[in-house]
Design a protein around this motif. Structure first.
Motif, mmCIF file in Angstrom:
data_model
loop_
_atom_site.group_PDB
_atom_site.id
_atom_site.type_symbol
_atom_site.label_atom_id
_atom_site.label_comp_id
_atom_site.label_asym_id
_atom_site.label_seq_id
_atom_site.Cartn_x
_atom_site.Cartn_y
_atom_site.Cartn_z
ATOM 1 N N GLY A 159 53.198 -7.337 -63.061
ATOM 2 C CA GLY A 159 53.301 -6.533 -61.799
ATOM 3 C C GLY A 159 52.204 -5.470 -61.584
ATOM 4 O O GLY A 159 51.592 -5.339 -60.534
ATOM 5 N N HIS A 163 49.297 -4.960 -58.834
ATOM 6 C CA HIS A 163 49.242 -3.834 -58.014
ATOM 7 C C HIS A 163 47.903 -3.290 -58.081
ATOM 8 O O HIS A 163 47.244 -2.637 -57.062
ATOM 9 C CB HIS A 163 50.147 -2.853 -58.805
ATOM 10 C CG HIS A 163 49.930 -1.485 -58.171
ATOM 11 N ND1 HIS A 163 50.054 -1.064 -57.133
ATOM 12 C CD2 HIS A 163 49.672 -0.288 -58.854
ATOM 13 C CE1 HIS A 163 49.842 0.307 -56.733
ATOM 14 N NE2 HIS A 163 49.565 0.631 -57.982
ATOM 15 N N ILE A 199 57.865 -11.000 -59.933
ATOM 16 C CA ILE A 199 56.707 -10.521 -60.124
ATOM 17 C C ILE A 199 55.882 -9.657 -59.259
ATOM 18 O O ILE A 199 55.778 -8.597 -59.200
ATOM 19 C CB ILE A 199 55.544 -11.211 -60.994
ATOM 20 C CG1 ILE A 199 56.193 -11.827 -62.301
ATOM 21 C CG2 ILE A 199 54.183 -10.660 -61.261
ATOM 22 C CD1 ILE A 199 55.555 -12.790 -62.856
ATOM 23 N N ARG A 202 58.009 -6.590 -58.486
ATOM 24 C CA ARG A 202 57.699 -5.342 -59.341
ATOM 25 C C ARG A 202 56.653 -4.770 -58.973
ATOM 26 O O ARG A 202 56.416 -3.737 -59.181
ATOM 27 C CB ARG A 202 57.666 -6.190 -60.795
ATOM 28 C CG ARG A 202 57.600 -4.898 -61.676
ATOM 29 C CD ARG A 202 58.714 -3.929 -61.912
ATOM 30 N NE ARG A 202 59.855 -4.537 -62.317
ATOM 31 C CZ ARG A 202 60.589 -4.801 -63.440
ATOM 32 N NH1 ARG A 202 59.802 -4.474 -64.385
ATOM 33 N NH2 ARG A 202 61.674 -5.399 -63.827
ATOM 34 N N ALA A 203 55.645 -5.465 -58.595
ATOM 35 C CA ALA A 203 54.046 -5.020 -57.980
ATOM 36 C C ALA A 203 54.471 -4.227 -56.918
ATOM 37 O O ALA A 203 53.911 -2.775 -56.800
ATOM 38 C CB ALA A 203 53.332 -5.951 -57.632
#
Length: 221
Positions: A159, A163, A199, A202-203
């Motif tokens: 993540g 990001h 994922i 989560r980012a």
């Protein structure tokens, strides 16, 4: 010839025959990790040696995972140096904004698929920016500079990788950042398959809680 002076390493462009073998041809890139005077000498040597070896391994493992990356020709642990293939092309940073919409979407999806291959192989790039992606004249995109990379299959670190790319797009390509990132995620989902959504979420979570790991911090890992 020095082509890039960095905080962690310097890049040199040289002929294959000068550095490796008379029978070779073309050019190579030499990446040499530079000493840090603020570190204890023994620790500095140990860190630079281990990071040189790890970056070479990351490049090789990335290629095995189906990611386009430079071929590693030589790893010199004594001089903290990697000799690798020179990728002829332009940084994606220099072309992304100039592409027609359809070509840009195609390129961003290709980037997303390559990131997914890295992550499926347990590799974190650590510095996903369009400066570290080279597009060749044939349209293929190579990932370079794994100096801040590592091995981690956690949702959190994957993540963080996504990001960091989003932040890089917003910083360098702010006009098209949202569209470009959406297409990267589209390619990522296609390639990664099951588990991609977790994922990506989560980012988003990392963005919302303001977690950002600076290059300096990542360099100490």
């Amino acid at each position: 010839m020095l082509i890039k002076k960095g905080a962690e390493a310097n890049l040199y462009l040289e002929s294959f025959t000068k550095v490796l073998h008379q029978a070779g041809k073309g050019k190579v890139v030499m990446k040499t990790r530079i000493p840090k005077r603020y570190r204890i000498s023994e620790l500095d040597i140990r860190l630079r040696e281990s990071r040189t070896a790890q970056e070479a391994k990351l490049l090789s493992d990335a290629k095995r995972a189906g990611v386009l990356a430079p071929i590693v020709y030589e790893v010199d642990r004594r001089n903290m140096r990697i000799v690798m293939e020179f990728i002829e092309g332009k940084q994606v940073k220099l072309v992304l904004d100039k592409l027609r919409s359809a070509k840009r979407r195609e390129l961003c999806r290709m980037i997303g698929r390559q990131i997914a291959r890295l992550h499926r192989a347990g590799i974190i790039h650590g510095d996903l920016t369009t400066s570290n992606m080279i597009i060749r004249p044939d349209g293929r995109v190579y990932f370079v500079d794994f100096g801040l990379g590592g091995y981690d299959s956690s949702i959190e670190e994957r993540g963080v990788d996504l990001h960091l790319l989003k932040r890089a797009l917003q910083s360098t390509h702010f006009r098209i950042a949202d569209q470009a990132y959406a297409e990267v995620l589209s390619g990522y989902r296609e390639e990664f398959g099951e588990g991609a959504e977790e994922i990506i979420e989560r980012a988003k979570d990392i963005e919302s809680r303001g977690r950002y790991v600076s290059k300096e911090e990542r360099a100490w890992r």
